[in-house]
Design a protein around this motif. Structure first.
Motif, PDB file in Angstrom:
ATOM      1  N   MET A  74      55.862  78.765 -25.341  1.00 58.95           N
ATOM      2  CA  MET A  74      57.150  79.096 -25.535  1.00 58.95           C
ATOM      3  C   MET A  74      57.760  77.755 -25.818  1.00 58.95           C
ATOM      4  N   ALA A  75      58.940  77.955 -26.510  1.00 50.38           N
ATOM      5  CA  ALA A  75      59.877  76.617 -26.989  1.00 50.38           C
ATOM      6  C   ALA A  75      61.336  77.021 -26.721  1.00 50.38           C
ATOM      7  N   VAL A  76      61.907  76.117 -26.098  1.00 50.27           N
ATOM      8  CA  VAL A  76      63.097  75.922 -25.598  1.00 50.27           C
ATOM      9  C   VAL A  76      64.171  74.849 -26.277  1.00 50.27           C
ATOM     10  N   SER A  77      64.724  75.069 -27.270  1.00 50.37           N
ATOM     11  CA  SER A  77      65.575  74.066 -28.141  1.00 50.37           C
ATOM     12  C   SER A  77      66.547  73.318 -27.509  1.00 50.37           C
ATOM     13  N   PRO A  78      66.964  72.199 -28.013  1.00 47.59           N
ATOM     14  CA  PRO A  78      68.123  71.499 -27.352  1.00 47.59           C
ATOM     15  C   PRO A  78      69.347  72.551 -27.146  1.00 47.59           C
ATOM     16  N   GLU A  79      69.516  73.368 -28.279  1.00 52.04           N
ATOM     17  CA  GLU A  79      70.797  74.257 -28.150  1.00 52.04           C
ATOM     18  C   GLU A  79      70.626  75.140 -26.957  1.00 52.04           C
ATOM     19  N   GLU A  80      69.321  75.510 -26.652  1.00 48.28           N
ATOM     20  CA  GLU A  80      69.068  76.434 -25.667  1.00 48.28           C
ATOM     21  C   GLU A  80      68.982  76.057 -24.064  1.00 48.28           C
ATOM     22  N   ILE A  81      68.740  74.608 -24.011  1.00 45.83           N
ATOM     23  CA  ILE A  81      68.373  74.058 -22.868  1.00 45.83           C
ATOM     24  C   ILE A  81      69.247  74.382 -21.469  1.00 45.83           C
ATOM     25  N   ALA A  82      70.531  74.094 -21.938  1.00 48.55           N
ATOM     26  CA  ALA A  82      71.614  74.177 -20.904  1.00 48.55           C
ATOM     27  C   ALA A  82      71.389  75.620 -20.288  1.00 48.55           C
ATOM     28  N   GLY A  83      71.481  76.738 -20.843  1.00 48.77           N
ATOM     29  CA  GLY A  83      71.185  77.994 -20.244  1.00 48.77           C
ATOM     30  C   GLY A  83      69.735  77.995 -19.576  1.00 48.77           C
ATOM     31  N   PHE A  84      68.833  77.579 -20.037  1.00 45.68           N
ATOM     32  CA  PHE A  84      67.458  77.380 -19.376  1.00 45.68           C
ATOM     33  C   PHE A  84      67.429  76.696 -18.168  1.00 45.68           C
ATOM     34  N   VAL A  85      68.142  75.687 -18.130  1.00 43.23           N
ATOM     35  CA  VAL A  85      68.278  74.858 -16.878  1.00 43.23           C
ATOM     36  C   VAL A  85      68.912  75.561 -15.665  1.00 43.23           C
ATOM     37  N   GLU A  86      70.067  76.521 -15.957  1.00 40.39           N
ATOM     38  CA  GLU A  86      70.930  77.123 -15.434  1.00 40.39           C
ATOM     39  C   GLU A  86      70.167  78.421 -14.643  1.00 40.39           C
ATOM     40  N   MET A  87      69.295  78.811 -15.620  1.00 38.29           N
ATOM     41  CA  MET A  87      68.375  80.070 -14.911  1.00 38.29           C
ATOM     42  C   MET A  87      67.411  79.334 -14.059  1.00 38.29           C
ATOM     43  N   LEU A  88      66.712  77.995 -14.215  1.00 37.69           N
ATOM     44  CA  LEU A  88      65.845  77.286 -13.122  1.00 37.69           C
ATOM     45  C   LEU A  88      66.438  77.149 -11.945  1.00 37.69           C
ATOM     46  N   ARG A  89      67.768  76.872 -12.243  1.00 43.11           N
ATOM     47  CA  ARG A  89      68.634  76.214 -11.031  1.00 43.11           C
ATOM     48  C   ARG A  89      69.370  77.211 -10.220  1.00 43.11           C
ATOM     49  N   ASP A  90      68.957  78.603 -10.688  1.00 47.24           N
ATOM     50  CA  ASP A  90      69.753  79.944  -9.790  1.00 47.24           C
ATOM     51  C   ASP A  90      68.878  79.625  -8.515  1.00 47.24           C
ATOM     52  N   VAL A  91      69.778  79.728  -7.468  1.00 47.04           N
ATOM     53  CA  VAL A  91      69.511  79.596  -6.109  1.00 47.04           C
ATOM     54  C   VAL A  91      68.591  80.784  -5.822  1.00 47.04           C
ATOM     55  N   GLU A  92      69.091  81.715  -6.037  1.00 45.42           N
ATOM     56  CA  GLU A  92      68.202  82.927  -5.560  1.00 45.42           C
ATOM     57  C   GLU A  92      66.754  82.903  -6.333  1.00 45.42           C
ATOM     58  N   ARG A  93      66.856  82.624  -7.571  1.00 47.53           N
ATOM     59  CA  ARG A  93      65.793  82.451  -8.081  1.00 47.53           C
ATOM     60  C   ARG A  93      64.647  81.452  -7.697  1.00 47.53           C
ATOM     61  N   GLN A  94      64.975  80.132  -7.190  1.00 41.23           N
ATOM     62  CA  GLN A  94      64.448  79.196  -6.778  1.00 41.23           C
ATOM     63  C   GLN A  94      63.797  79.571  -5.504  1.00 41.23           C
ATOM     64  N   GLU A 106      59.408  70.452 -10.125  1.00 39.59           N
ATOM     65  CA  GLU A 106      59.425  69.144 -10.700  1.00 39.59           C
ATOM     66  C   GLU A 106      60.035  69.364 -12.196  1.00 39.59           C
ATOM     67  N   LEU A 107      59.781  70.305 -12.872  1.00 37.46           N
ATOM     68  CA  LEU A 107      60.510  70.806 -14.065  1.00 37.46           C
ATOM     69  C   LEU A 107      61.968  70.766 -13.956  1.00 37.46           C
ATOM     70  N   VAL A 108      62.183  71.554 -12.773  1.00 42.28           N
ATOM     71  CA  VAL A 108      63.822  71.831 -12.489  1.00 42.28           C
ATOM     72  C   VAL A 108      64.479  70.248 -12.051  1.00 42.28           C
ATOM     73  N   ASP A 109      63.752  69.470 -11.562  1.00 42.38           N
ATOM     74  CA  ASP A 109      64.292  68.125 -11.261  1.00 42.38           C
ATOM     75  C   ASP A 109      64.482  67.220 -12.584  1.00 42.38           C
ATOM     76  N   ALA A 110      63.579  67.285 -13.439  1.00 42.43           N
ATOM     77  CA  ALA A 110      63.424  66.557 -14.495  1.00 42.43           C
ATOM     78  C   ALA A 110      64.418  66.931 -15.644  1.00 42.43           C
ATOM     79  N   LEU A 111      64.819  68.174 -15.947  1.00 49.48           N
ATOM     80  CA  LEU A 111      65.619  68.676 -17.016  1.00 49.48           C
ATOM     81  C   LEU A 111      67.133  68.094 -16.808  1.00 49.48           C
ATOM     82  N   PRO A 112      67.690  67.793 -17.609  1.00 47.03           N
ATOM     83  CA  PRO A 112      69.226  67.336 -17.710  1.00 47.03           C
ATOM     84  C   PRO A 112      69.977  68.638 -17.839  1.00 47.03           C
TER      85      PRO A 112
END
Length: 256
Positions: A74-94, A106-112
């Motif tokens: 899978m590839a997540v571009s810089p233009e897509e990374i903000a939405g990707f991180v928001e998805m990962l940080r969703d409290v219910e999903r976590q 670890e990935l959640v903590d690492a991504l800007p």
């Protein structure tokens, strides 16, 4: 099969983005490794982690998934990374993913957060794990873990990908009992003779937590401490901790 997440600085990702997408679709893993050599972070995701992540994002990002070819990309571009991180940080999903979350945390903590500073590329691990010797096992999986990985286990059973199924179960199990060939075959014969109601369950390979107490009681009838000391010890010491899902790993299916 596990997967690795490679974080690339945005300027590096953008420069080779077309090559990345082409390689994800067509290149072998070694070629991808050369292409991603300038990564500044590499995180391993266990077998259930990447499957949960890919399933949740299959309509949002470029993916190449082929169990028969051992590909998970899978590839997540810089233009897509903000939405990707928001998805990962969703409290219910976590909270939902907590039972299987190791590399994901670890990935959640690492991504800007909220910035396009990086791109991320996910690539399957190499095939070295497939060369380890297959063993017969009875694998116990906690119910909250089973809820998350069962759909993926069922797909692998349907595809006949037994080695990947065993890797998935082993990555997320509470415990496992190994059997050498003669003890596994002896257990099978004892089940046929003394507890035939277990035969279709063992043949199905996977049983849900709701059947656990009945299976445990039946296994206790064939767990002779002289011939099956490991199974007997597990039933006496650990088997009451949870209503486990069970994976009956028959190594012959992996050996072909």
């Amino acid at each position: 099969m596990r997967c690795h997440a490679y974080q690339l600085p945005s300027e590096v990702y953008r420069e080779i983005e077309a090559q990345i997408l082409e390689a994800l679709a067509n290149a072998d893993r070694d070629q991808l490794g050369y292409l991603l050599a300038e990564h500044d972070l590499k995180i391993e995701l266990l077998s259930g982690e990447w499957r949960a992540l890919f399933a949740a994002t299959e309509d949002d990002y470029f993916q190449v998934v082929d169990p028969t070819e051992h590909r998970a990309r899978m590839a997540v571009s810089p233009e897509e990374i903000a939405g990707f991180v928001e998805m990962l940080r969703d409290v219910e999903r976590q909270i939902e993913w907590t039972p299987i979350s190791f590399g994901l945390a670890e990935l959640v903590d690492a991504l800007p957060v909220g910035m396009d500073l990086v791109g991320v590329v996910f690539v399957e691990e190499d095939d070295d794990w497939m060369w380890s010797e297959s063993t017969h096992e009875l694998v116990a999986i906690r119910p909250e873990v089973y809820t998350l990985i069962e759909p993926h286990m069922r797909k692998l059973i349907e595809a006949g990908e037994w080695a990947q199924l065993s890797r998935l179960a082993s990555d997320h199990c509470e415990g496992a009992i190994e059997f050498v060939d003669d003890k596994w075959f002896a257990l099978g014969q004892a089940i046929v003779t003394r507890t035939p109601e277990l035969v279709p369950i063992v043949e199905a390979s996977l049983s849900p937590p709701g059947l656990y107490q009945n299976i445990r009681e039946a296994l206790s009838l064939v767990a002779d401490p002289r011939s099956q000391p490991s199974l007997d010890a597990w039933l006496r010491v650990h088997s009451m901790d949870h209503n486990y899902a069970l994976f009956f790993r028959d190594a012959r299916k992996e050996r072909g």
